[in-house]
Design a protein around this motif. Structure first.
Motif, mmCIF file in Angstrom:
data_model
loop_
_atom_site.group_PDB
_atom_site.id
_atom_site.type_symbol
_atom_site.label_atom_id
_atom_site.label_comp_id
_atom_site.label_asym_id
_atom_site.label_seq_id
_atom_site.Cartn_x
_atom_site.Cartn_y
_atom_site.Cartn_z
ATOM 1 N N ARG A 1 -15.786 9.325 -0.182
ATOM 2 C CA ARG A 1 -15.744 8.519 1.044
ATOM 3 C C ARG A 1 -14.435 7.738 1.192
ATOM 4 O O ARG A 1 -14.188 7.136 2.231
ATOM 5 N N LEU A 2 -13.604 7.764 0.171
ATOM 6 C CA LEU A 2 -12.302 7.085 0.248
ATOM 7 C C LEU A 2 -11.422 7.756 1.301
ATOM 8 O O LEU A 2 -11.712 8.864 1.753
ATOM 9 N N GLU A 3 -10.317 7.106 1.633
ATOM 10 C CA GLU A 3 -9.326 7.749 2.489
ATOM 11 C C GLU A 3 -8.626 8.818 1.659
ATOM 12 O O GLU A 3 -8.493 8.689 0.437
ATOM 13 N N ASN A 4 -8.168 9.880 2.328
ATOM 14 C CA ASN A 4 -7.597 11.029 1.628
ATOM 15 C C ASN A 4 -6.496 10.682 0.639
ATOM 16 O O ASN A 4 -6.404 11.264 -0.429
ATOM 17 N N HIS A 5 -5.631 9.751 0.974
ATOM 18 C CA HIS A 5 -4.472 9.431 0.134
ATOM 19 C C HIS A 5 -4.800 8.466 -1.007
ATOM 20 O O HIS A 5 -3.976 8.260 -1.898
ATOM 21 N N LYS A 6 -5.993 7.899 -1.009
ATOM 22 C CA LYS A 6 -6.336 6.886 -2.014
ATOM 23 C C LYS A 6 -6.582 7.523 -3.379
ATOM 24 O O LYS A 6 -7.253 8.544 -3.502
ATOM 25 N N LEU A 7 -6.026 6.868 -4.402
ATOM 26 C CA LEU A 7 -6.281 7.308 -5.764
ATOM 27 C C LEU A 7 -7.642 6.792 -6.214
ATOM 28 O O LEU A 7 -8.036 5.680 -5.879
#
Length: 171
Positions: A122-128
């Motif tokens: 569910r994180l944003e695509n670029h988030k580690l």
């Protein structure tokens, strides 16, 4: 042009259904459902114009296909670390889609709850991904062992079909 893996991964990255994509680009939903059944390493089989429409649609969503069996997320965000042990939501979703595993099945391999996998996706695509309950290095290593390569935090490449590996080890 685009392989089955690239199509399914791009669709999952965008969090879109075949119906939503079909409506946006003016194709029949059945065409996209058929594209979704294409094997990981095979090109989409369809009218060239339709495959180009799909490719252009995903590229408008900042998903690029630099080479066969690879995806890259184009972003202007500066907080990407490109660390050796980093693992982004983009990489996780692409890799899971390549395996054909559900979130619950992947959770068993990763030895975490399916809720943990779900929250990471569910994180944003670029988030580690930073999860205290789990070593992302182990998950990343699992994917690399079965043929998914992470060139950087926003690129995923299939060097072999992970579904074949997993199928042979389930039997």
């Amino acid at each position: 042009m685009i392989t089955g893996f690239q199509f399914r991964a791009a669709k999952a990255i965008c969090k879109l259904t075949a119906k939503e994509i079909a409506t946006d680009i003016g194709l029949h939903q059945i065409t996209l459902l058929r594209f979704g059944k294409t094997k990981n390493l095979e090109y989409l089989n369809g009218i060239t114009k339709n495959v180009i429409l799909v490719k252009n649609f995903f590229e408008s969503k900042k998903i690029l296909f630099p080479q066969k069996n690879s995806l890259t997320l184009k972003t202007n965000i500066e907080d990407i670390s490109n660390s050796e042990n980093g693992f982004s939501r983009f990489q996780l979703v692409c890799a899971r889609i390549a395996t054909g595993l559900t979130q619950a099945q992947l959770a068993k391999y990763a030895k975490v709850s399916s809720g943990t996998i779900s929250s990471m996706e569910r994180l944003e695509n670029h988030k580690l991904i930073e999860v205290k309950k789990m070593n992302t290095f182990i998950l990343k290593s699992f994917f690399e062992h079965i043929g998914v390569v992470f060139e950087n935090d926003l690129t995923v490449i299939l060097v072999k079909d992970p579904k074949v590996f997993l199928k042979s080890h389930r039997s």
